[in-house]
Design an enzyme around this catalytic site. Structure first.
Site, PDB file in Angstrom:
ATOM      1  CD  GLU A  21      -2.813  -1.001   2.367  1.00 41.52           C
ATOM      2  OE1 GLU A  21      -4.059  -0.404   2.245  1.00 41.52           O
ATOM      3  OE2 GLU A  21      -2.547  -1.248   3.602  1.00 41.52           O
ATOM      4  CE1 TYR A  53     -20.051  24.801  -2.705  1.00 42.66           C
ATOM      5  CE2 TYR A  53     -21.104  25.776  -1.077  1.00 42.66           C
ATOM      6  CZ  TYR A  53     -21.090  25.618  -2.262  1.00 42.66           C
ATOM      7  OH  TYR A  53     -22.121  25.895  -3.216  1.00 42.66           O
ATOM      8  CB  VAL A  72      -8.712   5.785   7.297  1.00 45.04           C
ATOM      9  CG1 VAL A  72      -8.484   5.199   5.823  1.00 45.04           C
ATOM     10  CG2 VAL A  72      -9.269   4.860   8.176  1.00 45.04           C
ATOM     11  CD  GLU A  73      -8.314   4.387  12.245  1.00 45.07           C
ATOM     12  OE1 GLU A  73      -8.959   3.319  12.636  1.00 45.07           O
ATOM     13  OE2 GLU A  73      -7.584   4.197  11.197  1.00 45.07           O
ATOM     14  CE  LYS A  98      -6.862   1.599   2.610  1.00 42.39           C
ATOM     15  NZ  LYS A  98      -5.808   1.285   3.460  1.00 42.39           N
TER      16      LYS A  98
END
Length: 128
Positions: A21, A53, A72-73, A98
């Site tokens: 990865e 935005y 991802v945290e 993900k």
């Protein structure tokens, strides 16, 4: 509280704990819910009275593209910190998805909610 939202922001980034990865870019999808007082913009109809935005999306996408986090945290925490610091939000919810991280699952990811302490919010409002 008013919420400005941006959902489905797709960004390719290096994310993951496995060695393979670390060598590729994977697509994540980011959803943002941002607590912001939109009443001034509702009265004035002027962009400068609200949260752009578009600007938030550009900053979040740039952060994610440049990152090489394992989790991802961590990406979600960094996105929340950026939003709270740069866009003077009172609160935000960040969802990082993900896709494909778990075989057979459609969605895999995290959802976090972060806010600034009330004292800090009051100090920011008194300066404006």
């Amino acid at each position: 509280m008013d919420i400005i939202y941006l959902h489905g922001l797709k960004v390719d980034c290096v994310i993951g704990v496995w060695e393979w990865e670390r060598r590729i870019r994977q697509r994540v999808t980011i959803d943002l819910d941002m607590g912001f007082d939109i009443a001034p913009a509702g009265r004035s109809d002027q962009l400068e009275d609200t949260l752009s935005y578009k600007d938030a999306a550009k900053r979040v996408a740039a952060l994610a593209r440049a990152s090489e986090f394992a989790l991802v945290e961590k990406l979600a925490e960094e996105i929340a910190a950026l939003l709270l610091a740069e866009f003077a939000l009172e609160w935000c919810r960040v969802r990082v998805n993900k896709f494909g991280a778990v075989r057979g699952a459609g969605d895999v990811g995290v959802v976090i909610e972060r806010g600034r302490p009330r004292v800090e919010i009051a100090a920011t409002k008194s300066k404006t």
